[in-house]
Write an enzyme that holds these catalytic residues in place. Structure first.
Site, mmCIF file in Angstrom:
data_model
loop_
_atom_site.group_PDB
_atom_site.id
_atom_site.type_symbol
_atom_site.label_atom_id
_atom_site.label_comp_id
_atom_site.label_asym_id
_atom_site.label_seq_id
_atom_site.Cartn_x
_atom_site.Cartn_y
_atom_site.Cartn_z
ATOM 1 C CG HIS A 186 -20.470 22.398 3.591
ATOM 2 N ND1 HIS A 186 -20.868 22.981 4.766
ATOM 3 C CD2 HIS A 186 -19.226 22.925 3.323
ATOM 4 C CE1 HIS A 186 -19.930 23.815 5.188
ATOM 5 N NE2 HIS A 186 -18.937 23.791 4.343
ATOM 6 C CD GLU A 244 -18.939 28.456 6.462
ATOM 7 O OE1 GLU A 244 -19.487 27.344 6.447
ATOM 8 O OE2 GLU A 244 -17.704 28.580 6.545
ATOM 9 C CG HIS A 260 -19.063 28.002 2.198
ATOM 10 N ND1 HIS A 260 -17.771 28.340 1.869
ATOM 11 C CD2 HIS A 260 -18.969 27.034 3.134
ATOM 12 C CE1 HIS A 260 -16.944 27.588 2.570
ATOM 13 N NE2 HIS A 260 -17.637 26.787 3.355
HETATM 14 C C1 GLA Z 1 -16.436 25.122 5.916
HETATM 15 C C2 GLA Z 1 -15.697 24.247 6.834
HETATM 16 C C3 GLA Z 1 -14.256 24.204 6.455
HETATM 17 C C4 GLA Z 1 -14.098 23.790 5.003
HETATM 18 C C5 GLA Z 1 -14.912 24.700 4.133
HETATM 19 C C6 GLA Z 1 -14.896 24.251 2.699
HETATM 20 O O1 GLA Z 1 -16.171 26.446 6.142
HETATM 21 O O2 GLA Z 1 -15.828 24.635 8.187
HETATM 22 O O3 GLA Z 1 -13.593 23.280 7.275
HETATM 23 O O4 GLA Z 1 -14.518 22.476 4.819
HETATM 24 O O5 GLA Z 1 -16.229 24.744 4.560
HETATM 25 O O6 GLA Z 1 -13.619 24.064 2.205
#
Ligand code: GLA
Length: 381
Positions: free
Chosen positions: A134, A346, A208
Site C-alpha cells: 500500500h 478493493e 480500502h
Molecule cells: C489489504 C491486504 C491485506 C491487509 C490489508 C490491511 O487488503 O490485501 O492483506 O494487509 O490490506 O490490513
C-alpha cells in the site's frame, strides 16, 4: 472570559453534531483535527436527496462514516473507522483510506522500470516474508490531501487531490492524483480517480473501506453473502505475492460466481486460504472489454436486507475478509472491531504487476492520464 471560552468550546463541540444531523442535500465542512504541524484536517459531510450521508476527511482521503438504510429505512453507519481524528494512527489498518501510490503488494520491495531498479519500503511481512504494501511507510492513506466540496446536477461530493513528490516512498515521478467521491441520488458512492506524472511510474490506487452491512462494529461479516463476477483469481506465494498463475476458481472455495456466505468456506482446507488466513486475494474480473465499467461484486446481508453492488473499470478486485483484524481496535461509538468484523472490496490492478510482465500494465507515463471508476451501489432486498 473563562465562561465565554467554555461556551465557545461547547458550541464548537456541537458543530459536527449539527452538521451530522442535518439531512439537507449538500456538503458541509467542519474541523476534524490537526496534523502534527498544525495543518487543519477537515471533515466533509455529504448528504444525498434520500438522506444517505457520508463523512470524508482529507487526511488519507478517508471515508469516516457512511449511513445507508436497511430494508425498513433505518440508517446505520456501515463502514469501520474512528470518531476522532486521533484514532487514525499510523498503524490503523487503512480503515476507509485511499491507498497508493501502489495499492497492494510488490515483491521484495523492488521493481525495475525502463532499465532502472527502484527500492521501496518492505513494510509488511505476511507469513514472515517482507514485502511492500500500500505505497510504503507513508502512503496516500497517511497524508493530507487538498479537498473541496463539489456539486453538479444536484449531486454532491468531495474532490480530493494529492501530489506525491519524485522519490517519495522510493517511486519515480511527481504524481498528481485526483479522487472524486460522489454520493448520487441513486444511492451510489461513485469514485473516480485521475492521475498524471512527469516520469514513468507504477500506479495502482484503490479504496480500502471496510464494510459491515449489519453496522460498523456489529458482529462479523461471516454471514454476508458474496458474489464475485470472476472465473479466475491470482493465487499467491507465502508473501501474498501472485505466483503469476491465473487460476480458474471452478471447484474451489474461491468460486463466488453464485452467492455464498463468506463463513461457509473461509476456513476450508485449501492451501490458498491457509496462506491468506482466509480470503485475501485478487480476483480477475470477467470483462467483455478491458476497461469497461462492469459489475464486479455483490454483497448481501439477510437480516438488514442491505446490499452493495460494486462496478468498476479495473481488471481486478481484492476481496479481503478482515483476517488481520484481531479484535484490538476500538472504533466508533466505543465498538470493538472483531476478527473478520469488516470486509474490503478493493478494485484494482493485480498485485505485484510491476514485476509481472503477463499482468495488465500499471505503468503511467508522462503525457498520459490514468483514469479509473468504481461504484458502490447501496440498496435493500
Ligand atoms: C489489504 C491486504 C491485506 C491487509 C490489508 C490491511 O487488503 O490485501 O492483506 O494487509 O490490506 O490490513
Amino acid at each position: 472570559m473563562k465562561r465565554l471560552s467554555l461556551l465557545l468550546s461547547a458550541f464548537l463541540a456541537l458543530v459536527p453534531m449539527l452538521s451530522a444531523s442535518s439531512s439537507k442535500p449538500g456538503v458541509t465542512v467542519s474541523e476534524f483535527g490537526r496534523m502534527p504541524d498544525q495543518r487543519v484536517v477537515q471533515l466533509y459531510t455529504v448528504t444525498n436527496a434520500n438522506g444517505l450521508k457520508m463523512d470524508v476527511t482529507n487526511y488519507g482521503a478517508i471515508i469516516v462514516r457512511l449511513y445507508v438504510p436497511d430494508r425498513d429505512g433505518k440508517l446505520d453507519d456501515i463502514v469501520l473507522g474512528f470518531d476522532e481524528f486521533s484514532g487514525y494512527t499510523p498503524d490503523s489498518p487503512y480503515l476507509g483510506a485511499v491507498v497508493g501510490r501502489y495499492g497492494n503488494r510488490i515483491a521484495d520491495g523492488k521493481f525495475t522500470l525502463d532499465g532502472k531498479t527502484y527500492t521501496l519500503a518492505k513494510n509488511n511481512t505476511p507469513n514472515g516474508v517482507p514485502v511492500h504494501l500500500h505505497g510504503g511507510e507513508v502512503g496516500f492513506d497517511k497524508v493530507l490531501w487538498n479537498a473541496e466540496p463539489v456539486s453538479k446536477d444536484g449531486i454532491h461530493g468531495v474532490k480530493l487531490s494529492y501530489t506525491a513528490k519524485d522519490g517519495e516512498e522510493g517511486y519515480p515521478g511527481n504524481v498528481t492524483v485526483t479522487v472524486h467521491y460522489w454520493l448520487t441520488n441513486e444511492n451510489e458512492l461513485k469514485i473516480t480517480y485521475a492521475a498524471t506524472t512527469d516520469k514513468a511510474t507504477p500506479l495502482n490506487v484503490t479504496q480500502h473501506t471496510y464494510f459491515n452491512l449489519s453496522g460498523a462494529g456489529v458482529g462479523t461479516i461471516l454471514d454476508h453473502e458474496v458474489t464475485l463476477d470472476a472465473s479466475h483469481f491470482t493465487p499467491t506465494d507465502k508473501g501474498l505475492i501472485p505466483t503469476g498463475e491465473i487460476a480458474p476458481v471452478e471447484g474451489t472455495p474461491f468460486d463466488f460466481r453464485k452467492p455464498h456466505k463468506i463463513g461457509a468456506r473461509i476456513d476450508a482446507d485449501h492451501e490458498q486460504l491457509k496462506l491468506g488466513g482466509g480470503y485475501d486475494h485478487n480476483w480477475v474480473l470477467d470483462k467483455k472489454k478491458p476497461g469497461e465499467l462492469s459489475r464486479a461484486a455483490v454483497v448481501y446481508e439477510a437480516k438488514t436486507g442491505r446490499q452493495i453492488e460494486v462496478f468498476t473499470t479495473e481488471p481486478g478486485i481484492q476481496f479481503y475478509a478482515g483476517n488481520f483484524l484481531d479484535g484490538t481496535i476500538k472504533g466508533k461509538q466505543g465498538r470493538t472491531y472483531l476478527y473478520r468484523g469488516g470486509l474490503c472490496l478493493e478494485t484494482q490492478h493485480f498485485p505485484d504487476s510491476p514485476n509481472q510482465p503477463n499482468f495488465p500494465s500499471t505503468i503511467l507515463r508522462p503525457g498520459k492520464t490514468y483514469e479509473s471508476t468504481t461504484i458502490y451501489r447501496f440498496s435493500t432486498r
